[in-house]
Design a protein around this motif. Sequence first.
Motif, PDB file in Angstrom:
ATOM      1  N   ARG A 137       6.839 -34.203  14.937  1.00  0.00           N
ATOM      2  CA  ARG A 137       6.511 -33.076  14.060  1.00  0.00           C
ATOM      3  C   ARG A 137       5.110 -33.242  13.482  1.00  0.00           C
ATOM      4  O   ARG A 137       4.381 -32.261  13.298  1.00  0.00           O
ATOM      5  CB  ARG A 137       7.550 -32.970  12.942  1.00  0.00           C
ATOM      6  N   LEU A 138       4.728 -34.492  13.211  1.00  0.00           N
ATOM      7  CA  LEU A 138       3.372 -34.730  12.726  1.00  0.00           C
ATOM      8  C   LEU A 138       2.351 -34.327  13.790  1.00  0.00           C
ATOM      9  O   LEU A 138       1.290 -33.784  13.464  1.00  0.00           O
ATOM     10  CB  LEU A 138       3.210 -36.209  12.366  1.00  0.00           C
ATOM     11  N   SER A 139       2.688 -34.561  15.062  1.00  0.00           N
ATOM     12  CA  SER A 139       1.764 -34.184  16.136  1.00  0.00           C
ATOM     13  C   SER A 139       1.596 -32.674  16.235  1.00  0.00           C
ATOM     14  O   SER A 139       0.581 -32.197  16.747  1.00  0.00           O
ATOM     15  CB  SER A 139       2.253 -34.740  17.472  1.00  0.00           C
ATOM     16  N   ILE A 197      -1.282 -32.506  13.204  1.00  0.00           N
ATOM     17  CA  ILE A 197      -2.574 -33.179  13.290  1.00  0.00           C
ATOM     18  C   ILE A 197      -3.040 -33.367  14.724  1.00  0.00           C
ATOM     19  O   ILE A 197      -4.178 -33.794  14.947  1.00  0.00           O
ATOM     20  CB  ILE A 197      -2.536 -34.546  12.575  1.00  0.00           C
ATOM     21  N   GLY A 198      -2.185 -33.081  15.693  1.00  0.00           N
ATOM     22  CA  GLY A 198      -2.572 -33.234  17.085  1.00  0.00           C
ATOM     23  C   GLY A 198      -1.812 -34.347  17.775  1.00  0.00           C
ATOM     24  O   GLY A 198      -1.247 -35.241  17.133  1.00  0.00           O
ATOM     25  N   ARG A 199      -1.795 -34.296  19.093  1.00  0.00           N
ATOM     26  CA  ARG A 199      -1.049 -35.276  19.887  1.00  0.00           C
ATOM     27  C   ARG A 199      -1.795 -36.613  19.984  1.00  0.00           C
ATOM     28  O   ARG A 199      -1.195 -37.675  19.889  1.00  0.00           O
ATOM     29  CB  ARG A 199      -0.820 -34.742  21.305  1.00  0.00           C
ATOM     30  N   LYS A 200      -3.107 -36.542  20.180  1.00  0.00           N
ATOM     31  CA  LYS A 200      -3.875 -37.750  20.473  1.00  0.00           C
ATOM     32  C   LYS A 200      -3.803 -38.804  19.377  1.00  0.00           C
ATOM     33  O   LYS A 200      -3.535 -39.981  19.675  1.00  0.00           O
ATOM     34  CB  LYS A 200      -5.328 -37.376  20.769  1.00  0.00           C
ATOM     35  N   PRO A 201      -4.034 -38.449  18.095  1.00  0.00           N
ATOM     36  CA  PRO A 201      -3.990 -39.511  17.077  1.00  0.00           C
ATOM     37  C   PRO A 201      -2.627 -40.179  16.958  1.00  0.00           C
ATOM     38  O   PRO A 201      -2.535 -41.380  16.679  1.00  0.00           O
ATOM     39  CB  PRO A 201      -4.383 -38.778  15.784  1.00  0.00           C
ATOM     40  N   VAL A 202      -1.557 -39.414  17.174  1.00  0.00           N
ATOM     41  CA  VAL A 202      -0.219 -40.000  17.104  1.00  0.00           C
ATOM     42  C   VAL A 202       0.006 -40.963  18.267  1.00  0.00           C
ATOM     43  O   VAL A 202       0.547 -42.060  18.090  1.00  0.00           O
ATOM     44  CB  VAL A 202       0.850 -38.895  17.093  1.00  0.00           C
TER      45      VAL A 202
END
Length: 492
Positions: free
Chosen positions: A91-93, A96-101
């Motif tokens: 859900r965070l992705s 804020i986006g997939r890459k940082p996660v």
Amino acid sequence: MSASTRTIQDDERTAFLQQDVTPLPRAQLSALSLLLLAENVMSLSIFSYINELVTKLPITGGDERKVGYYAGIIISLYFAGEATTILQWSRLSDSIGRKPVLLSGILGMVIATIFFGLSKTFWALAASRFLAGALKGNNGVADSMLAELTDESNIAQGISLMSLAWPVGIAIGPSIGGLLSRPHDHWPQRFSGTFWIQYPYFLPCAVTSAYAALSLLIASIFLKETLHRNKNARNTGSHIGGSNLSYTGDRESGIEGVSGVSVPREGDEQERESLRSLFTRPVILSISVSAVFVFLEISQESLLPLAYTTPIRYGGLGLDAGQMGMCLGVFGILNGPIQFWMFPRLVKLMGLRGLLLASISCFVPVFLLFPIIGRYARHAGNEDPMLWSFVLLHMLMVGGVDMAYGSIFIYTSSAAPRKNMLGATNGLAQTIVSVQRSVGPAIASSLFAFSLENEIMEGYGVFYGLTLCTFAAIWLASQLPREAWKSQEDLE
């Protein structure tokens, strides 16, 4: 089904097949696969030596039949940690986006793997594995990124490329674990210090962590964010500019057997819906099939090294850590090309549900071959050529089982009610899957040890029980549509 309905479906399939296939973004998929491979190498490296490690700990009282209890707990805790956080990561992705996660997940695993190599007690090992699972949230996020990098014309090819991360991870991870464990015993001149005596399994942890750190650096440079890549694209109701803003198709027909891989359209100002709206029939049924399949898969995955390293007198093969790592390495080498070349072709030939049912059915020979191999080893020893023919057949059947992962991914991703819920859908699926993975090894390993201690069906009772569970999984999978779900947005 009426003749007119079949005619319409055939016309739709023909129209889809006449469309151009969107070129795969191979550079991006390769960078994503690199991260998944690093995760698999780290997590799988312990499988070749975990039973040996537990045997050396002062917890079994010298009874080798009890190793399964503790090895199962250590393996399960990794997935238990994952289950507690994977939905939140997914859900965070979405925000804020997939890459940082993805990148932070690999970094967390590197830290936890180093701790595992430095652990000297059972509880420290257990805590390290739980931490590794909790800090990484890659599975659901990687699924979402794959769906955003492909469309309905190339999703099968994308899955076949991504699926290489698993067999290659099996080939590399356990091989490193088996070959580099106890370096002081194997190479006393180069690893003569007391450190290597006190921490005999640190070297494989350090090597796999170093490889993961290098993969993390490469991906941080070359992997691009996918969450907002189509935000301003014009919606055509199909794929846009080679991307997959939305997929359309019928539940009963589609392109190359992969119809309507529905990653629904994204509204620029639409708010993310609550988790409650995820509980639709497509989502529930797809996740249920995934959960049952994964329980069976993780059970055989944890039982295979346990059974193969169990002494022959107890019905195993009596392999050591190096032999077990080599065995899994060969399996990975054989399984990789099978997954890469065969998955898109089998989907086209058999259809999505047909391939899924065939893959799940492979569990029957997988579980039944355990007692066959064990009985033969008791009779002929573990050096007989015929025995290794059975082992090779066993590995090929396991490869057939692994074909189901791509089909399940397509069903789950296409079940997402809306584009902005793709991460949440995959996160929910991976949470349920992680729960199954957390209980599966503990249950299967404990039943294995219980069967041995009580000589239930000559010690093979657990395998016959899992065979019966396979038929329940086949029935559940048969309730899925022939092809992928159609998007709820497309129905509105």
